[in-house]
Design an enzyme around this catalytic site. Structure first.
Site, PDB file in Angstrom:
ATOM      1  CB  CYS A  71      15.945  60.010 -67.245  1.00 14.61           C
ATOM      2  SG  CYS A  71      14.291  59.992 -67.969  1.00 14.61           S
TER       3      CYS A  71
ATOM      4  CG  HIS B 165      13.027  55.396 -66.338  1.00 15.40           C
ATOM      5  ND1 HIS B 165      13.732  56.140 -65.416  1.00 15.40           N
ATOM      6  CD2 HIS B 165      13.411  55.857 -67.557  1.00 15.40           C
ATOM      7  CE1 HIS B 165      14.499  57.016 -66.040  1.00 15.40           C
ATOM      8  NE2 HIS B 165      14.321  56.853 -67.340  1.00 15.40           N
TER       9      HIS B 165
ATOM     10  CG  PHE C   2      13.554  62.521 -73.077  1.00 19.96           C
ATOM     11  CD1 PHE C   2      14.060  61.312 -73.523  1.00 19.96           C
ATOM     12  CD2 PHE C   2      12.194  62.620 -72.844  1.00 19.96           C
ATOM     13  CE1 PHE C   2      13.230  60.222 -73.733  1.00 19.96           C
ATOM     14  CE2 PHE C   2      11.358  61.546 -73.056  1.00 19.96           C
ATOM     15  CZ  PHE C   2      11.866  60.337 -73.494  1.00 19.96           C
TER      16      PHE C   2
ATOM     17  CE  LYS D 179      16.195  53.941 -65.283  1.00 22.57           C
ATOM     18  NZ  LYS D 179      17.637  54.006 -64.979  1.00 22.57           N
TER      19      LYS D 179
ATOM     20  CD  GLU E  57      23.483  52.157 -69.797  1.00 21.98           C
ATOM     21  OE1 GLU E  57      24.002  52.474 -68.705  1.00 21.98           O
ATOM     22  OE2 GLU E  57      22.271  51.885 -69.914  1.00 21.98           O
TER      23      GLU E  57
ATOM     24  CG  HIS F  92      19.739  55.384 -68.309  1.00 22.17           C
ATOM     25  ND1 HIS F  92      19.143  56.038 -67.255  1.00 22.17           N
ATOM     26  CD2 HIS F  92      19.046  55.755 -69.419  1.00 22.17           C
ATOM     27  CE1 HIS F  92      18.139  56.780 -67.706  1.00 22.17           C
ATOM     28  NE2 HIS F  92      18.061  56.609 -69.009  1.00 22.17           N
TER      29      HIS F  92
END
Length: 413
Positions: free
Chosen positions: A163, A340, A399, A335, A314, A303
């Site tokens: 991502c 996403h 990830f 998002k 975050e 994010h």
């Protein structure tokens, strides 16, 4: 002194619409691109919703005979690059071709085509596999097809970093220009994996929202009742250019890409560091790279995935870097409307971040209904906000603990 790198063109394919005007107007109005999955029968899946691109017609951008050679993620990238070059008013002539590069990544590439031809192989044998199978699925054919279409003969490559892919693509392209390897880079991210295997895989990880009865309310970053992310698709492409090149051709300039940070959590294959350490170091590195003081930052496109851990960690990272200034920052997650977009997220969110600076309008975080005591920043809840921001950051974390942050700055005359 590092050369300045500016943004001169933008292109986007998103669940909110194909093209800058449609997508930006939808973001600012707080509209959702999430709905029931139509790509396949999802009735047996825990998650039956996604943010699909619903208005894209490949034949508007690519010759019909060429479409058969490209998975959808490549089509999206080529369309967004076409838009971005047109927006920049840039024609790649033989005189400049070797100084124009393409750096576009994807997280999972042609997974739907792999699924399709795995069935063909099993049911009909190897003789029925198309000779275009490999070029349809490998990630670097996104920049490859863009390069071929427009004659860009400079650097050509693809990061694949989950991502964080889109931000890594833009950041690496930024550095190629700074060190003199190119004058112009066509850069960003693309993705289209709303498929049985991808949805089933993320469901097995318990990563996706299962708010199937209210799709438009499912993606709710920083809200106390968030239950997972919503998968989206699309592409975001920016034209990055040295300031010297942009001025030489009297280009319209949206703003400056001023800083880039990239780090690793070195913690877990999927979970973020619980102290927000990797993300905090990434943001701090980006600020150092751009010579930006924390108090100069006005807005962060987070994010903000709508997962319980990510949004909290975050928030922690932002507090670690900005201290008391964190309370004065506007932080929002687009998002909440697009879902996403995985490898395309950084590219699409960079487009929105640049437009926020350009128009003086900050996108909202929609579906913010129940505050979470652990997430206590200003998330621009539910309604877009007028604000003349000077510096904006865009975060992308993936990830494997991979992190990337970009800093955009208004370019003063």
């Amino acid at each position: 002194m590092k050369p300045k790198v500016v943004v001169t063109g933008l292109g986007i394919v998103s669940p909110l619409g194909t093209g800058l005007t449609k997508s930006w107007e939808a973001i600012c109005a707080g509209r959702s691109g999430v709905g029931p999955i139509t790509r396949f029968d999802a009735s047996a899946f825990d998650t039956r919703i996604a943010a699909e691109v619903r208005d894209f017609n490949g034949e508007d951008w690519i010759e019909k005979k060429e479409l058969r050679k490209m998975d959808l993620f490549i089509q999206y990238a080529l369309a967004a690059a076409t838009m971005a070059l047109e927006d920049a008013g840039l024609k790649i002539t033989p005189e400049i071709a070797e100084r124009v590069g393409v750096l576009v990544g994807a997280g999972l590439g042609g997974l739907p085509i792999i699924e399709r031809y795995a069935k063909v192989l099993e049911e009909k044998g190897p003789g029925r596999i198309t000779p275009f199978f490999i070029p349809m699925v490998i990630v670097n054919l996104a920049p490859g097809q863009i390069s071929i279409r427009f004659g860009a003969k400079g650097p050509n490559l693809s990061p694949v970093s989950a991502c964080a892919t889109g931000n890594h693509a833009l950041g690496d392209a930024f550095k190629l220009i700074q060190r003199g390897d190119a004058d112009v880079m066509i850069a960003g991210g693309t993705e289209s994996v709303i498929s049985p295997l991808a949805v089933g895989g993320f469901n097995a990880m318990k990563a996706l929202s299962t708010r199937n009865d209210a799709p438009e309310r499912a993606s709710r970053p920083f809200d106390k009742d968030r239950d997972g992310f919503v998968m989206g698709e699309g592409a975001g492409i920016l034209i990055l250019e040295s300031l010297e090149s942009a001025r030489r051709r009297d280009a319209r300039i949206y703003g400056e890409l001023a800083g880039y940070g990239l780090t690793s959590d070195a913690y877990h294959v999927t979970a973020p560091d619980p102290q927000g350490d990797g993300a905090a170091r990434c943001i701090a590195m980006c600020l150092r790279d751009g010579g930006i003081r924390p108090e100069e930052v006005d807005y962060i496109n987070a994010h903000g995935t709508s997962t319980p851990y990510n949004d909290y960690y975050e928030t922690l990272a932002i507090k670690r870097v900005f201290g008391a200034h964190a309370a004065r920052l506007a932080v929002s997650s687009t998002k909440s409307m697009t879902g996403h977009l995985l490898g395309a997220a950084g590219g699409v969110e960079a487009v929105y971040t640049v437009l926020a600076l350009h128009h003086g309008l900050l996108p909202p975080t929609t579906n913010y209904e129940t505050p979470d005591p652990q997430c206590d920043l200003d998330y621009v809840p539910n309604v877009a906000r007028r604000a003349e921001a000077r510096v904006a950051l865009s975060n992308s974390f993936g990830f494997g603990g991979t992190n990337a942050t970009l800093a955009f700055r208004r370019l003063e005359a």
